[in-house]
Design an enzyme around this catalytic site. Structure first.
Site, mmCIF file in Angstrom:
data_model
loop_
_atom_site.group_PDB
_atom_site.id
_atom_site.type_symbol
_atom_site.label_atom_id
_atom_site.label_comp_id
_atom_site.label_asym_id
_atom_site.label_seq_id
_atom_site.Cartn_x
_atom_site.Cartn_y
_atom_site.Cartn_z
ATOM 1 N N ASP A 84 2.286 2.764 3.309
ATOM 2 C CA ASP A 84 3.261 2.238 4.125
ATOM 3 C C ASP A 84 2.997 0.543 3.745
ATOM 4 O O ASP A 84 4.159 -0.149 4.426
ATOM 5 C CB ASP A 84 2.946 2.392 5.562
ATOM 6 C CG ASP A 84 1.734 2.540 6.181
ATOM 7 O OD1 ASP A 84 0.894 1.969 5.271
ATOM 8 O OD2 ASP A 84 1.474 2.898 7.477
ATOM 9 N N ARG A 85 1.838 0.187 3.228
ATOM 10 C CA ARG A 85 1.781 -1.202 3.005
ATOM 11 C C ARG A 85 2.135 -1.633 1.682
ATOM 12 O O ARG A 85 2.149 -1.095 0.657
ATOM 13 C CB ARG A 85 0.183 -1.809 3.002
ATOM 14 C CG ARG A 85 -0.213 -1.580 4.559
ATOM 15 C CD ARG A 85 -1.518 -1.917 4.693
ATOM 16 N NE ARG A 85 -2.118 -1.655 6.000
ATOM 17 C CZ ARG A 85 -3.130 -2.467 6.777
ATOM 18 N NH1 ARG A 85 -3.760 -3.430 6.034
ATOM 19 N NH2 ARG A 85 -3.374 -2.236 8.087
ATOM 20 N N ASP A 112 -1.230 0.744 -0.322
ATOM 21 C CA ASP A 112 -2.384 1.352 0.546
ATOM 22 C C ASP A 112 -2.553 2.801 0.456
ATOM 23 O O ASP A 112 -1.780 3.515 -0.099
ATOM 24 C CB ASP A 112 -2.438 0.906 1.879
ATOM 25 C CG ASP A 112 -1.307 1.377 2.953
ATOM 26 O OD1 ASP A 112 -0.440 1.979 2.361
ATOM 27 O OD2 ASP A 112 -1.855 1.364 4.025
ATOM 28 N N ASP A 117 -1.899 5.403 2.368
ATOM 29 C CA ASP A 117 -0.638 6.249 2.792
ATOM 30 C C ASP A 117 0.573 5.679 2.615
ATOM 31 O O ASP A 117 1.584 5.983 2.886
ATOM 32 C CB ASP A 117 -0.818 6.516 4.369
ATOM 33 C CG ASP A 117 -0.565 5.247 5.266
ATOM 34 O OD1 ASP A 117 -1.170 3.952 4.652
ATOM 35 O OD2 ASP A 117 -0.159 5.470 6.449
ATOM 36 N N LYS A 123 6.543 1.380 8.508
ATOM 37 C CA LYS A 123 6.593 0.213 7.416
ATOM 38 C C LYS A 123 6.786 0.977 6.061
ATOM 39 O O LYS A 123 5.899 2.192 6.114
ATOM 40 C CB LYS A 123 5.481 -0.652 7.426
ATOM 41 C CG LYS A 123 3.893 -0.093 7.449
ATOM 42 C CD LYS A 123 3.011 -1.223 7.874
ATOM 43 C CE LYS A 123 1.541 -0.771 7.886
ATOM 44 N NZ LYS A 123 1.139 -0.124 9.304
ATOM 45 N N SER A 151 -4.987 5.604 6.438
ATOM 46 C CA SER A 151 -4.183 4.407 5.754
ATOM 47 C C SER A 151 -5.063 3.477 4.937
ATOM 48 O O SER A 151 -5.672 4.081 4.015
ATOM 49 C CB SER A 151 -3.958 3.525 7.064
ATOM 50 O OG SER A 151 -3.116 2.420 6.410
ATOM 51 N N HIS A 152 -5.380 2.503 5.144
ATOM 52 C CA HIS A 152 -5.939 1.424 4.088
ATOM 53 C C HIS A 152 -7.680 1.497 4.135
ATOM 54 O O HIS A 152 -8.239 0.941 3.573
ATOM 55 C CB HIS A 152 -5.679 0.175 4.533
ATOM 56 C CG HIS A 152 -6.082 -0.325 5.917
ATOM 57 N ND1 HIS A 152 -5.086 -0.081 6.938
ATOM 58 C CD2 HIS A 152 -6.950 -1.025 6.590
ATOM 59 C CE1 HIS A 152 -5.609 -0.288 8.042
ATOM 60 N NE2 HIS A 152 -6.705 -0.861 7.866
HETATM 61 C C1 VG1 Z 1 -4.255 -3.118 11.331
HETATM 62 C C2 VG1 Z 1 -3.177 -4.226 11.128
HETATM 63 C C3 VG1 Z 1 -1.731 -3.760 11.667
HETATM 64 C C4 VG1 Z 1 -1.174 -2.403 11.280
HETATM 65 C C5 VG1 Z 1 -2.486 -1.306 11.567
HETATM 66 C C6 VG1 Z 1 -1.956 -0.014 10.815
HETATM 67 O O1 VG1 Z 1 -4.517 -2.747 12.777
HETATM 68 O O2 VG1 Z 1 -3.554 -5.397 11.607
HETATM 69 O O3 VG1 Z 1 -0.734 -5.027 11.537
HETATM 70 O O4 VG1 Z 1 -0.058 -2.092 11.867
HETATM 71 O O5 VG1 Z 1 -3.458 -1.852 10.875
HETATM 72 O O6 VG1 Z 1 -1.776 -0.276 9.559
HETATM 73 P P1 VG1 Z 1 -5.595 -3.544 13.453
HETATM 74 O O7 VG1 Z 1 -5.719 -3.056 14.827
HETATM 75 O O8 VG1 Z 1 -7.107 -3.159 12.470
HETATM 76 O O9 VG1 Z 1 -5.537 -4.920 13.224
HETATM 77 V V1 VG1 Z 1 -1.904 1.148 8.373
HETATM 78 O O10 VG1 Z 1 -1.485 0.696 6.989
HETATM 79 O O11 VG1 Z 1 -2.860 2.047 9.055
HETATM 80 O O12 VG1 Z 1 -0.859 2.185 8.806
HETATM 81 CO CO CO Z 2 -1.211 2.190 6.051
#
Ligand code: VG1
Ligand code: CO
Length: 543
Positions: free
Chosen positions: A281-282, A277, A279, A376, A113-114
């Site tokens: 989804d953000r 981001d 992938d 998302k 992801s991010h």
């Molecule tokens: C973070 C965010 C959470 C989100 C998760 C996955 O998790 O706070 O709101 O759902 O990333 O997002 P954490 O446990 O680090 O706070 V992403 O864009 O991976 O799919």
């Molecule tokens: Co993501």
């Protein structure tokens, strides 16, 4: 071609976090590491025999190699078919859509992801269910249990599938169906939004900037915004997904999307800006000269969704993660619809969406989505904003001001203390947790504590209980702070501090955010002592 059964041993620490298993890329590339985890997924879901899956990822380093391994393992485990995005590319929401559209038995998404990508950065793998959503805790627990019991994995010995060719190929009896990663998703977006109105908006000179941050949404945004909606070419920047995201940190927030922020706050800012981001989804949305916090974005979308064709009939309910501000709650109340507060992570929205209790969901971490998929969806949120802008013909600034005057404003910010020593972070959390029962009634910096607890969630649909989801301290008057440990990091521990203060208005709606939250920031330090215990001067990232 031959199917092999390879003896292996459990590898420690393959525990899925907030969103799948995330580790350093080199760890994933280590001997049997990916293979063990993938076999554990197949074993945890009762085998792959005769099943159909979706496979794709965000294009980061190792994405292509991992895809070939997963395909060979799926074949050796008896899968019937795997639908793969061309180049092993699929955004997370597009993967969710393909799982649903083709009524498959789930999917494997390769993404961290991010988190940054590259040989020295992060990689990740997660399993999504037949409903298109992230595996719930019961399934991730079962996967983890399998990683601890594993003794062998199955893999086909064969040459690579040509993932650059849109066609049906085979590994043994399994069909590998390579598809265009964008087209079905773009069609879904056309079914939800008024593309004619949005095309007219761009034709009328409306200017937008979409920063894909060298991550997966580039091809999606180009096709939808530039090709289908007629935004001028060049509207989408950093549009080619790169294995290391061009060295960018593909996290759409004011810190990491600073190029976009500079442009939007500058003299010749376009009307609307957005980023997404790794992938896809953000999303972050920005107006000319004004940043929209994700919690506010969810509230504004909830209040205006009926302006888009896909939501004309109104919303069934709104759900938000616990640390997300209560701005959306007030909209739900005004609309007379259900409102749900879930733990962090999209997997907790799945049941509410499946049961038709919620239509829109959101998280403070730049995540917004609806029941069109079970993830998302960054680009979806941007398109919903565009549809609303095309209908209301007002600026983002005007829409936000009107919203705050009507509903009041929830000042909101998240402070992240990253890569703390694990014991230190756990110490800070533990010390505060131990005092929770004594806190109600106490006054700190003139703020009286109304309640203090460690958030536990009972799923209203299946009754499952999730404990220890974050410490929340609420003050009289609707202000609060929340503390929790991140479940997506790969280095040390990250403490997330979520700060919120409600102002009913009409006065006090235009204060600078950090200044508005200062009393809360001071109270947190007195109660939790993050800076004192860590020796840090302040947070690493403020969003
Ligand atoms: C973070 C965010 C959470 C989100 C998760 C996955 O998790 O706070 O709101 O759902 O990333 O997002 P954490 O446990 O680090 O706070 V992403 O864009 O991976 O799919
Ligand atoms: Co993501």
């Amino acid at each position: 071609m031959q199917f092999l059964t390879i003896p292996t041993q459990p590898i420690e620490g393959q525990k899925p976090g907030t969103s799948g298993l995330r580790k350093k890329t080199k760890v994933f590339m280590g001997r049997h590491y990916l293979e063990n985890f993938v076999q554990a997924i197949f074993d945890a879901i009762g085998g792959a025999e005769g099943k159909t899956f979706v496979l794709g990822g965000d294009g980061r380093y190792f994405n292509d190699r991992a895809a070939q391994v997963i395909l060979r393992m799926a074949a050796a485990n008896g899968a019937k078919k795997v639908i793969v995005g061309k180049g092993a590319i699929l955004s997370t929401p597009a993967a969710s859509h393909l799982i649903r559209l083709n009524r498959t038995d789930g999917g494997i998404i390769m993404s961290a992801s991010h988190n940054p990508g590259g040989p020295d950065e992060d990689f990740g793998v997660k399993f999504n269910m037949p409903n298109g959503g992230p595996a719930p805790e019961a399934v991730t627990d079962a996967i983890f249990a399998q990683t601890k019991a594993i003794s062998h994995y199955r893999i086909a010995e064969t040459t690579d599938v040509d993932l650059m060719k849109i066609s049906d190929q085979t590994i043994g009896n399994m069909t590998v169906c390579v598809v265009d990663p964008v087209s079905d998703y773009a069609t879904l977006m056309e079914s939800l939004f008024d593309f004619t109105k949005m095309r007219a908006l761009f034709a009328g000179g409306f200017r937008m900037r979409f920063d894909a941050m060298c991550a997966v949404t580039g091809p999606y945004a180009k096709e939808i915004l530039e090709n289908r909606l007629g935004a001028p070419s060049g509207t989408v920047t950093h549009a080619t997904p790169l294995p290391d995201f061009g060295g960018m940190h593909p996290d759409p927030n004011p810190t990491w999307a600073h190029e976009l922020m500079d442009e939007m706050m500058g003299p010749d800012a376009p009307d609307f800006g957005a980023a997404s981001d790794g992938d896809g989804d953000r999303n972050m949305v920005v107006g000319r000269g004004i940043y929209v916090s994700p919690s506010d974005s969810l509230a504004v979308l909830a209040a205006n969704a009926h302006l888009a064709p896909g939501y004309r009939a109104g919303l069934k309910g709104v759900a938000r993660s616990m640390p997300t501000s209560a701005a959306a709650d007030r909209v739900a109340e005004a609309l007379g619809i259900g409102c749900y507060e879930t733990p962090t992570g999209w997997k907790f929205f799945g049941n509410l969406l499946d049961a038709g209790r919620a239509t829109l969901c959101g998280e403070e971490s730049f995540g917004t989505g609806s029941d069109h998929v079970r993830e998302k969806d960054g680009l979806w949120a941007v398109l919903l904003w565009l549809n609303i802008l095309a209908e209301r013909k007002e600026t983002v600034q005007e829409i936000l001001s009107t919203h705050w005057r009507k509903f009041g404003r929830n000042y909101y910010s998240r402070h992240d203390y990253e890569a703390l020593p694990v014991a230190q972070a756990e110490g800070i959390m533990g010390a505060l947790r131990a005092r929770l029962a004594d806190l109600p009634g106490l006054a700190v910096e003139g703020l009286k504590i109304a309640s203090a607890d460690d958030f536990a969630y009972k799923d209203p649909v299946d009754g499952s209980l999730s404990k220890g989801q974050g410490i929340r301290i609420a003050f009289d008057g609707g202000s609060r702070f929340v503390l929790r440990l991140s479940g997506t990091g790969t280095e040390g521990a990250t403490i997330r501090l979520y700060l919120e203060r409600f102002v009913a208005g009409p006065e006090g709606l235009d204060t600078e955010v950090q200044a508005a939250l200062q009393p809360m920031i001071d109270a947190t330090e007195i109660l939790a002592g993050i800076k004192a215990a860590s020796g840090r001067m302040g947070p690493d990232v403020v969003t």
